[in-house]
Scaffold this motif. Structure first.
Motif, PDB file in Angstrom:
ATOM      1  N   VAL A   1      15.571 -14.832   2.108  1.00  0.00           N
ATOM      2  CA  VAL A   1      15.030 -15.546   0.954  1.00  0.00           C
ATOM      3  C   VAL A   1      13.869 -16.414   1.433  1.00  0.00           C
ATOM      4  O   VAL A   1      14.055 -17.307   2.254  1.00  0.00           O
ATOM      5  CB  VAL A   1      16.107 -16.424   0.285  1.00  0.00           C
ATOM      6  N   ASN A   2      12.678 -16.136   0.923  1.00  0.00           N
ATOM      7  CA  ASN A   2      11.507 -16.928   1.286  1.00  0.00           C
ATOM      8  C   ASN A   2      11.236 -17.952   0.193  1.00  0.00           C
ATOM      9  O   ASN A   2      10.964 -17.596  -0.947  1.00  0.00           O
ATOM     10  CB  ASN A   2      10.286 -16.025   1.481  1.00  0.00           C
ATOM     11  N   LEU A   3      11.364 -19.230   0.537  1.00  0.00           N
ATOM     12  CA  LEU A   3      11.114 -20.335  -0.392  1.00  0.00           C
ATOM     13  C   LEU A   3      10.084 -21.262   0.244  1.00  0.00           C
ATOM     14  O   LEU A   3      10.440 -22.221   0.926  1.00  0.00           O
ATOM     15  CB  LEU A   3      12.403 -21.117  -0.674  1.00  0.00           C
ATOM     16  N   PRO A   4       8.799 -20.990   0.066  1.00  0.00           N
ATOM     17  CA  PRO A   4       7.783 -21.811   0.727  1.00  0.00           C
ATOM     18  C   PRO A   4       7.857 -23.274   0.286  1.00  0.00           C
ATOM     19  O   PRO A   4       7.918 -23.578  -0.899  1.00  0.00           O
ATOM     20  CB  PRO A   4       6.465 -21.177   0.263  1.00  0.00           C
ATOM     21  N   LEU A   5       7.855 -24.161   1.267  1.00  0.00           N
ATOM     22  CA  LEU A   5       7.776 -25.599   1.029  1.00  0.00           C
ATOM     23  C   LEU A   5       6.469 -26.112   1.616  1.00  0.00           C
ATOM     24  O   LEU A   5       5.820 -25.437   2.409  1.00  0.00           O
ATOM     25  CB  LEU A   5       8.966 -26.329   1.661  1.00  0.00           C
ATOM     26  N   SER A   6       6.082 -27.309   1.232  1.00  0.00           N
ATOM     27  CA  SER A   6       4.822 -27.874   1.717  1.00  0.00           C
ATOM     28  C   SER A   6       4.834 -27.991   3.232  1.00  0.00           C
ATOM     29  O   SER A   6       5.819 -28.438   3.821  1.00  0.00           O
ATOM     30  CB  SER A   6       4.605 -29.265   1.112  1.00  0.00           C
ATOM     31  N   ASP A   7       3.738 -27.615   3.845  1.00  0.00           N
ATOM     32  CA  ASP A   7       3.586 -27.757   5.289  1.00  0.00           C
ATOM     33  C   ASP A   7       2.929 -29.102   5.588  1.00  0.00           C
ATOM     34  O   ASP A   7       1.827 -29.360   5.112  1.00  0.00           O
ATOM     35  CB  ASP A   7       2.716 -26.622   5.816  1.00  0.00           C
ATOM     36  N   PRO A   8       3.576 -29.968   6.358  1.00  0.00           N
ATOM     37  CA  PRO A   8       2.974 -31.264   6.678  1.00  0.00           C
ATOM     38  C   PRO A   8       1.600 -31.149   7.330  1.00  0.00           C
ATOM     39  O   PRO A   8       0.802 -32.079   7.289  1.00  0.00           O
ATOM     40  CB  PRO A   8       3.989 -31.895   7.641  1.00  0.00           C
TER      41      PRO A   8
END
Length: 265
Positions: A86-93
C-alpha cells in the motif's frame, strides 16, 4: 518460565532502520505483541538474504509512505510474494527531488541558504506539524486497515524515521502505548547502523565536507523536539489524543478496541 521471543532485528545488508516495535508498554499494563508491527527504511536495496528474512515474517501488508520522487530516486520496494503493498505518500520533510539533488551534488551554498542557523531543525518541526494536521485521511486509512486484517504489517518511508516514525507513533497512541516509550522507540533511529545512507553523485570535496554533514544533521537526526511538535499539534488542534483519533481520524472506540486486540498481548 519466560517465553523467549526470537530476534527480529538481524543485520540487514540493504535495509536500514528495521525493527519490531513489539514489547512497548501501554498505560494499562499491556505490551505491543512481538511480530505484528515492524518499521524500517525503504526496501528498494534489499539483498536476496534480506528479502528471504522479510518473507519469513509472514507480513500481510507493507505501508510505503514515500512519494513518486522518492521511488524514482531510490527504486521500488522488492516484491515479497503474497504481501499486499500500500503506497500512501506523505509529505517529505526535505521536499523531494530538487533538495536531494543538491545533497547528492554537494551544493554547499544552496544548502547553507536553506539549512543554516537552525533552519534545518525548523524545517523538520514544520514538516511534522504539517503531516499531523494535513494527513489525517492517510493515518485513518492505516489504522482502519490494521484493525481489519492488515497485520503483521511493516511501515516504512525512505529512512524509516520521519513519515514512518509519525505513522508508527499514531498507531501506538491509538492502542495506548505510553508516550515516553513511543519517544524512546523513535530515538532508536539515531543508532549509527540505522541511519540513512546518502548516495552522492559528486566527487567534489565539498560533497563530503564536515560542514555539509553538519548542515544535514537536523534532517538525519531523530530529535525529541520533532516528535514532540507532532504531539503538541494534536493537543493544539484537537485537544487531546482521544479527540484527534475520533474527530480527526474517524477512529471510533470500537475500532480502537479491534486495534488493541490485534496489536497487544
Amino acid at each position: 518460565m519466560t517465553q523467549q521471543i526470537p530476534s527480529t532485528e538481524p543485520e540487514l545488508a540493504g535495509v536500514r532502520n528495521f525493527r519490531d516495535v513489539g514489547g512497548l508498554p501501554t498505560a494499562d499494563g499491556r505490551r505491543v505483541r512481538h511480530g505484528v508491527l515492524f518499521r524500517s527504511g525503504h526496501l528498494a536495496h534489499a539483498t536476496e538474504a534480506d528479502t528471504a528474512f522479510l518473507s519469513s515474517l509472514g507480513l500481510h501488508t507493507i505501508f510505503d509512505f514515500r512519494n513518486a520522487a522518492d521511488q524514482k530516486l531510490e527504486g521500488l520496494d522488492v516484491e515479497l510474494p503474497g504481501v499486499r503493498n500500500v503506497n500512501l505518500p506523505l509529505s517529505d520533510p526535505a521536499d523531494g527531488v530538487e533538495f536531494w539533488k543538491m545533497v547528492r551534488d554537494g551544493e554547499l551554498d544552496q544548502l547553507r541558504e536553506i539549512l543554516s542557523d537552525g533552519k534545518g531543525a525548523n524545517r523538520m518541526i514544520t514538516a511534522y506539524r504539517k503531516i499531523v494536521k494535513e494527513r489525517t485521511a492517510e493515518h485513518s486509512q492505516v489504522l482502519r486497515a490494521l484493525a481489519e486484517d492488515s497485520v503483521p504489517a511493516l511501515m516504512h518511508c525512505a529512512a524509516g524515521k520521519d513519515r514512518a516514525g509519525l505513522s508508527i507513533a499514531v498507531t501506538l497512541l491509538a492502542v495506548g502505548v505510553e508516550r515516553e516509550a513511543i519517544v524512546a522507540d523513535y530515538l532508536e533511529s539515531n543508532a549509527k547502523h540505522r541511519r540513512y545512507r546518502v548516495r552522492r553523485t559528486s566527487g567534489a570535496a565539498d560533497a563530503y565536507s564536515p560542514e555539509v554533514m553538519e548542515l544535514l544533521s537536523p534532517l538525519f537526526d531523530a530529535r525529541t523536539e520533532y516528535l514532540t511538535a507532532g504531539f503538541e499539534t494534536i493537543e493544539e488542534t484537537w485537544g487531546g489524543v482521544d479527540a484527534y483519533l475520533e474527530k480527526g481520524l474517524g477512529i471510533t472506540p470500537e475500532i480502537r478496541e479491534r486495534l488493541r486486540a490485534r496489536l497487544l498481548d
